[in-house]
Write an enzyme that holds these catalytic residues in place. Structure first.
Site, PDB file in Angstrom:
ATOM      1  N   GLU A  59     -27.589 -28.281  28.157  1.00  0.00           N
ATOM      2  CA  GLU A  59     -27.044 -27.019  28.696  1.00  0.00           C
ATOM      3  C   GLU A  59     -27.162 -25.890  27.664  1.00  0.00           C
ATOM      4  OE1 GLU A  59     -24.041 -26.971  31.505  1.00  0.00           O
ATOM      5  OE2 GLU A  59     -24.450 -28.999  32.193  1.00  0.00           O
TER       6      GLU A  59
HETATM    7  C1  LIG Z   1     -29.120 -36.580  28.130  1.00  0.00           C
HETATM    8  C2  LIG Z   1     -29.710 -35.292  28.609  1.00  0.00           C
HETATM    9  C3  LIG Z   1     -29.409 -34.836  29.875  1.00  0.00           C
HETATM   10  C4  LIG Z   1     -29.968 -33.643  30.350  1.00  0.00           C
HETATM   11  N1  LIG Z   1     -29.691 -33.257  31.632  1.00  0.00           N
HETATM   12  C5  LIG Z   1     -30.347 -32.182  32.145  1.00  0.00           C
HETATM   13  C6  LIG Z   1     -30.213 -31.843  33.525  1.00  0.00           C
HETATM   14  O1  LIG Z   1     -29.447 -32.478  34.266  1.00  0.00           O
HETATM   15  N2  LIG Z   1     -30.924 -30.806  34.009  1.00  0.00           N
HETATM   16  C7  LIG Z   1     -31.758 -30.083  33.224  1.00  0.00           C
HETATM   17  O2  LIG Z   1     -32.376 -29.162  33.724  1.00  0.00           O
HETATM   18  N3  LIG Z   1     -31.913 -30.380  31.907  1.00  0.00           N
HETATM   19  C8  LIG Z   1     -31.247 -31.411  31.361  1.00  0.00           C
HETATM   20  N4  LIG Z   1     -31.413 -31.736  30.022  1.00  0.00           N
HETATM   21  C9  LIG Z   1     -32.353 -30.972  29.223  1.00  0.00           C
HETATM   22  C10 LIG Z   1     -31.727 -30.112  28.135  1.00  0.00           C
HETATM   23  O3  LIG Z   1     -31.066 -29.027  28.688  1.00  0.00           O
HETATM   24  C11 LIG Z   1     -32.813 -29.733  27.149  1.00  0.00           C
HETATM   25  O4  LIG Z   1     -33.125 -30.894  26.429  1.00  0.00           O
HETATM   26  C12 LIG Z   1     -32.398 -28.631  26.213  1.00  0.00           C
HETATM   27  O5  LIG Z   1     -32.271 -27.426  26.904  1.00  0.00           O
HETATM   28  C13 LIG Z   1     -33.359 -28.451  25.062  1.00  0.00           C
HETATM   29  O6  LIG Z   1     -34.696 -28.416  25.477  1.00  0.00           O
HETATM   30  P1  LIG Z   1     -35.784 -29.320  24.736  1.00  0.00           P
HETATM   31  O7  LIG Z   1     -35.266 -30.700  24.721  1.00  0.00           O
HETATM   32  O8  LIG Z   1     -37.066 -29.098  25.408  1.00  0.00           O
HETATM   33  O9  LIG Z   1     -35.835 -28.806  23.267  1.00  0.00           O
HETATM   34  P2  LIG Z   1     -36.638 -27.531  22.695  1.00  0.00           P
HETATM   35  O10 LIG Z   1     -36.341 -26.356  23.533  1.00  0.00           O
HETATM   36  O11 LIG Z   1     -38.036 -27.901  22.477  1.00  0.00           O
HETATM   37  O12 LIG Z   1     -35.916 -27.335  21.313  1.00  0.00           O
HETATM   38  C14 LIG Z   1     -36.268 -28.058  20.126  1.00  0.00           C
HETATM   39  C15 LIG Z   1     -35.503 -27.445  18.968  1.00  0.00           C
HETATM   40  O13 LIG Z   1     -35.897 -26.097  18.777  1.00  0.00           O
HETATM   41  C16 LIG Z   1     -34.777 -25.248  18.810  1.00  0.00           C
HETATM   42  N5  LIG Z   1     -35.123 -23.966  19.400  1.00  0.00           N
HETATM   43  C17 LIG Z   1     -35.818 -23.726  20.549  1.00  0.00           C
HETATM   44  N6  LIG Z   1     -35.907 -22.414  20.781  1.00  0.00           N
HETATM   45  C18 LIG Z   1     -35.268 -21.780  19.778  1.00  0.00           C
HETATM   46  C19 LIG Z   1     -35.007 -20.428  19.460  1.00  0.00           C
HETATM   47  N7  LIG Z   1     -35.416 -19.423  20.254  1.00  0.00           N
HETATM   48  N8  LIG Z   1     -34.333 -20.160  18.335  1.00  0.00           N
HETATM   49  C20 LIG Z   1     -33.883 -21.154  17.541  1.00  0.00           C
HETATM   50  N9  LIG Z   1     -34.088 -22.464  17.786  1.00  0.00           N
HETATM   51  C21 LIG Z   1     -34.772 -22.770  18.904  1.00  0.00           C
HETATM   52  C22 LIG Z   1     -33.759 -25.987  19.638  1.00  0.00           C
HETATM   53  O14 LIG Z   1     -32.443 -25.547  19.386  1.00  0.00           O
HETATM   54  C23 LIG Z   1     -34.000 -27.404  19.213  1.00  0.00           C
HETATM   55  O15 LIG Z   1     -33.304 -27.659  18.036  1.00  0.00           O
HETATM   56  C24 LIG Z   1     -30.825 -32.895  29.518  1.00  0.00           C
HETATM   57  C25 LIG Z   1     -31.096 -33.353  28.242  1.00  0.00           C
HETATM   58  C26 LIG Z   1     -30.570 -34.524  27.776  1.00  0.00           C
HETATM   59  C27 LIG Z   1     -30.924 -34.997  26.405  1.00  0.00           C
END
Ligand SMILES: Cc1cc2nc3c(=O)[nH]c(=O)nc-3n(C[C@H](O)[C@H](O)[C@H](O)COP(=O)(O)OP(=O)(O)OC[C@H]3O[C@@H](n4cnc5c(N)ncnc54)[C@H](O)[C@@H]3O)c2cc1C
Lengths: 393, 265
Positions: A371
C-alpha cells in the site's frame, strides 16, 4: 493485555468486546499453526462476515455497520493483535469495496453493493503489476472498449494483462481492477468491478513469502476477460485518482494492523521479561531491559495516537492524505522496530518458532512495503510540504 | 410458542476468581462478570428451536445489577426480550432460594403468556451445582428433562425428545410440554453475536423485577436462610513443578518407577 480504548459510542464498546471475544477464541489459537501450514483461512473470514465485521465502515442501507473509521480501525487493530493475516484481509476487503462505495453511481451501488457486503463475500484489489509497483501509472494491463457484433448484451471492455501481488488472488469473490483504457499515463486508467467467475480470469501460484503466509498473494492473469461497461466504476480515465483515494483509507487500515501487531509483540515481551530470571532476578528488573520495553511501549502508543488522529480527521470530512501517509509510515516503522526488539527481549528463545515473536518480526516487514512503500509515504508527505499536488503514490 | 432461557451472570472463569472475605460468598463485584458459557448452549438451543418455527425467546436472570450484562449478551445473540430479577435481599442465596425466585418469575411470565419450554444450562461455571433446573421443575410441577445432548420438538410442538449421554448408555427421553430442560455443552456450538445483533439488542425490551414484584418475602431468600454455608476457603496451591527424567540409558526404568510411585501402574 487488554488495551483500554476511548470509543465514541456505547455500541462501539459492545462491538469491540465482540471483536476481542472472536479474536481470543477463534483467531489467536489458530494463527501460528495456519501460518506455518500457509493455508488461507477462508472459514475464519466467513465467521467475520456473519458477525458483520467485513462491512463495518460502509453504510447501513447496503448492509454495512456505518461505523466511523475511528472505530473500524480499532477493530482492525484488535484483529491484528491476534492474527495479522486476517486483519490485513479485512483491510483489503474494505479497500476493494471503496471504489464502488465512493465512486459508484446509485444504480451501481443498488445493484452490487448490498451483495458485496451481504454476509461473507471477500474482495481483492488489483492495482500493482510486475513492472509497475511504486510507479503504478506504468501499468500495461489493457481495457479495450469492444465494439464487435457479439455485444448483444451491451458494450463491454476486454481486459488483457497480468496483475501482480494480488492479496486474496484465487480466493476472492470479486476483484476491483485498475486497467489502462487509453495511453494517457495518468488519465488513461479506469476502474472495474469484476466477478471472480468471469471467464478468462486465472491465477498464478501463491508467492512464497517470508511472512503473512496465510494471506494468499498471487498474480492474476486477465486473458480476454469481457467486463460489461456498466461495471466500470467512475468515469473512464478516473482510475488512478480512485486508486490513490482508496489507498489513503487503506493506509490507515495498514497503520492500525501495524499497531495491533506491535502491541502483540510488546505483550509477549513483557510477559516473558517478568518470568525469565537471570543473575538471580527477573530480567524486567534490569533497567537496561526495561528501557527497551519502555521504548517499545512508547512506540506503540505513539503509532496508535497517530492513526487515530488521522482517522478522526477522516470521520469529520477533513483532508487526511498527508496524515494517513504519516500514520502508515510511523506505525509500520514502529511495528518493525518493536517486533525486532521483542525478539531481542526473548533472547535465543525469541529466535525460535516456539515463540511467536520471530513470526511477528517477519510479518512486520511487509507492512513497510505494501500500500505504498515507506519511501513512497515520505514522498507523499514531502510533496505536501512542498505544496505540490499529491500525484502518484 | 414461548421459550424462556434461565441464564446466570458469573465471574469470568479466565480472571482470578475469589470470594468476598466479609461473608465468604463468591466475589461478584471485583471480578469481571460474564454470561455463563454453559448457558450459551441453552440460548443456542432456544434460538435454533425458534428458527425452526415460530417462537419468542425470553432470557431470565436473577442476579445483582451487573447481571443485566448477561441479558444483554443473550439479546445480542438473538433472544427477543429479557427479564432481570434483582434485589439486595437475594445476595448469598443458595440453589433452593434461587430456584424459588426463578419459579416465581416464570409463574409471573406464564400468567401473561403461557411458557411452553424452560431451558437452562447444565451447570453454572461458578457454583457448579447443576441442581437448579431440577428444583425449578419440581417447584413448577413440570416434567424435568436434564442434561439434554440434543433436543427435538414434535411436529405439533407438544412433545420434546432429548438425548441424554451417560457414561454407560445413551438414553432417549421424551416429555410433554410445558417442561424444564437443561442443555449440555455437547448439544450445540453457540453462535457469536453479530454487529447487527448488537445494534438490535439495544432496542429489545428488558423488564426489571424486585422480590416484591414476585410476591417473595426477603426472609425466604439470601445468605441467612441458605441450607449450607462456606466455612472457609483457600487459594488453590500453585502447581508443582513437573519431574523431568533425563535418559542416561535407564530412562525407561525411571519412568516406570515414577508411575509406580504415583500408583498409576
Ligand atoms: C504480501 C503483499 C501483498 C500485496 N498485496 C497487493 C494487493 O492486494 N494489490 C496490489 O495492487 N498490490 C499489492 N501488493 C504490491 C505492493 O503494493 C507493491 O509491492 C509495492 O507498492 C511496491 O512495489 P514493488 O514491489 O514493485 O517495488 P518497487 O516499486 O520496485 O520498489 C523497490 C524499491 O524502490 C523504492 N522506490 C521506488 N520508487 C521510489 C521513489 N520514487 N523514491 C524513492 N524510493 C523509491 C521502493 O520504496 C522500494 O524500496 C502486495 C505486496 C506484497 C508484498
Amino acid at each position: 493485555m487488554t488495551v483500554e480504548r476511548l470509543l465514541p459510542s456505547a455500541e462501539a464498546y459492545d462491538l469491540l468486546a465482540l471483536v476481542r471475544e472472536i479474536a481470543a477464541d477463534e483467531l489467536a489459537p489458530k494463527a501460528a499453526q495456519v501460518e506455518e501450514a500457509a493455508q488461507f483461512p477462508r472459514e475464519t473470514f466467513r465467521l467475520l462476515g456473519r458477525s458483520g465485521l467485513l462491512s463495518l465502515p460502509y453504510p447501513e442501507e447496503y448492509g454495512g455497520g456505518a461505523q466511523p473509521y475511528e472505530v473500524y480501525l480499532q477493530m482492525l487493530e484488535e484483529l491484528a493483535s491476534a492474527w495479522l493475516s486476517v486483519a490485513v484481509g479485512v483491510s483489503v476487503q474494505s479497500l476493494a469495496c471503496y471504489p464502488l462505495a465512493v465512486y459508484g453511481t446509485d444504480a451501481q451501488r443498488d445493484r452490487w453493493f448490498a451483495h458485496l457486503l451481504a454476509g461473507d463475500l471477500l474482495g481483492a484489489y488489483c492495482l500493482s503489476e510486475p513492472q509497475a509497483g511504486s510507479d503504478v501509472a506504468a501499468m500495461t494491463t489493457r481495457a479495450m472498449l469492444s465494439d464487435t457484433a457479439e455485444e448483444l448484451q451491451g458494450p463491454a471492455y476486454v481486459i488483457d494483462g497480468t496483475k501482480a501481488w494480488t492479496t486474496h488472488g484465487g480466493e476472492a469473490d470479486f476483484y476491483t481492477l485498475f486497467a489502462r483504457s487509453s495511453p494517457d499515463r495518468t488519465h488513461g486508467i479506469s476502474c472495474f468491478l469484476v466477478d471472480a467467475t468471469t471467464p478468462g480470469l486465472s491465477f498464478g501460484l501463491p508467492e512464497h513469502k517470508m511472512g503473512l503466509t496465510a494471506s494468499t498473494t498471487t498474480q492474476v492473469h486477465w486473458d480476454g476477460v469481457r467486463v460489461p461497461a456498466e461495471r466500470r466504476i467512475g468515469a473512464e480515465g478516473a482510475g488512478l485518482r480512485i486508486a490513490l483515494s482508496a489507498l489513503d483509507s487503506g493506509r490507515l487500515g495498514i497503520a492500525a494492523c501495524a499497531v495491533g501487531l506491535a502491541q502483540a509483540a510488546l505483550d509477549a515481551a513483557v510477559t516473558y521479561a517478568k518470568e525469565r530470571t537471570q543473575f538471580g532476578q527477573s530480567i524486567i528488573d534490569f533497567q537496561g531491559l526495561s528501557f527497551l520495553l519502555a521504548d517499545m511501549a512508547a512506540a506503540v502508543q505513539t503509532a496508535r495516537s497517530t492513526y487515530l488522529d488521522a482517522a478522526r480527521r477522516r470521520d469529520r470530512g477533513l483532508p487526511f492524505t498527508t496524515e494517513a501517509a504519516i500514520a502508515k509510515l510511523v506505525a509500520t516503522d514502529a511495528a518493525m522496530k518493536v517486533t525486532t526488539d521483542a525478539v531481542q527481549v526473548l533472547g535465543g528463545y525469541g529466535y525460535t518458532r516456539d515463540f511467536p515473536v520471530e513470526r511477528y518480526m517477519r510479518e512486520a516487514k511487509v507492512l513497510q512495503i505494501f500500500e505504498g512503500t515507506n519511501q513512497i509515504q515520505r514522498l507523499v508527505i514531502g510533496r505536501a510540504l512542498a505544496g505540490s499536488p499529491p500525484g502518484e503514490r | 410458542m414461548n421459550i424462556v432461557v434461565c441464564v446466570k451472570y458469573v465471574p469470568d472463569a479466565t480472571a482470578d476468581r475469589t470470594f468476598d472475605p466479609a461473608d465468604r460468598t463468591v466475589d461478584r463485584v471485583n471480578v469481571p462478570g460474564v454470561l455463563s458459557e454453559l448457558d450459551e448452549h441453552a440460548i443456542e438451543a432456544a434460538l435454533q428451536l425458534a428458527e425452526s418455527g415460530d417462537a419468542e425467546v425470553t432470557a431470565l436472570t436473577v442476579g445483582p445489577a451487573g447481571a443485566s450484562d448477561a441479558i444483554k449478551k443473550a439479546l445480542q445473540m438473538g433472544v427477543d426480550k429479557g427479564v432481570h430479577v434483582t434485589d439486595d435481599a437475594i445476595h448469598g442465596s443458595d440453589a433452593p432460594a434461587t430456584s424459588l425466585v426463578l419459579a416465581k418469575a416464570l409463574t409471573k411470565l406464564d400468567e401473561t403468556s403461557p411458557v411452553d419450554l424452560v431451558l437452562c444450562g447444565m451447570a453454572s461455571t461458578d457454583g457448579g451445582m447443576s441442581v437448579v433446573p431440577a428444583m425449578l421443575a419440581e417447584r413448577l410441577g413440570r416434567p424435568q428433562v436434564t442434561f439434554a445432548g440434543s433436543l427435538e420438538l414434535s411436529d405439533d410442538r407438544g412433545t420434546l425428545t432429548i438425548r441424554r449421554d451417560g457414561e454407560a448408555a445413551t438414553e432417549t427421553v421424551e416429555a410433554t410440554l410445558p417442561a424444564v430442560v437443561s442443555v449440555t455443552d455437547q448439544a450445540n456450538e453457540p453462535r457469536y453475536p453479530s454487529f447487527k445483533g448488537i445494534m438490535a439488542a439495544k432496542k429489545k425490551p428488558v423488564e426489571t423485577w424486585s422480590l416484591a414484584d414476585l410476591g417473595v418475602a426477603a426472609s425466604e431468600v439470601g445468605l441467612a436462610v441458605a441450607w449450607s454455608t462456606v466455612e472457609s476457603y483457600a487459594q488453590r496451591p500453585p502447581r508443582q513443578k513437573g519431574t523431568v527424567v533425563t535418559d542416561d540409558g535407564d530412562g525407561g526404568r525411571q519412568l516406570v518407577a515414577f508411575l509406580a510411585e504415583q500408583k498409576f501402574v
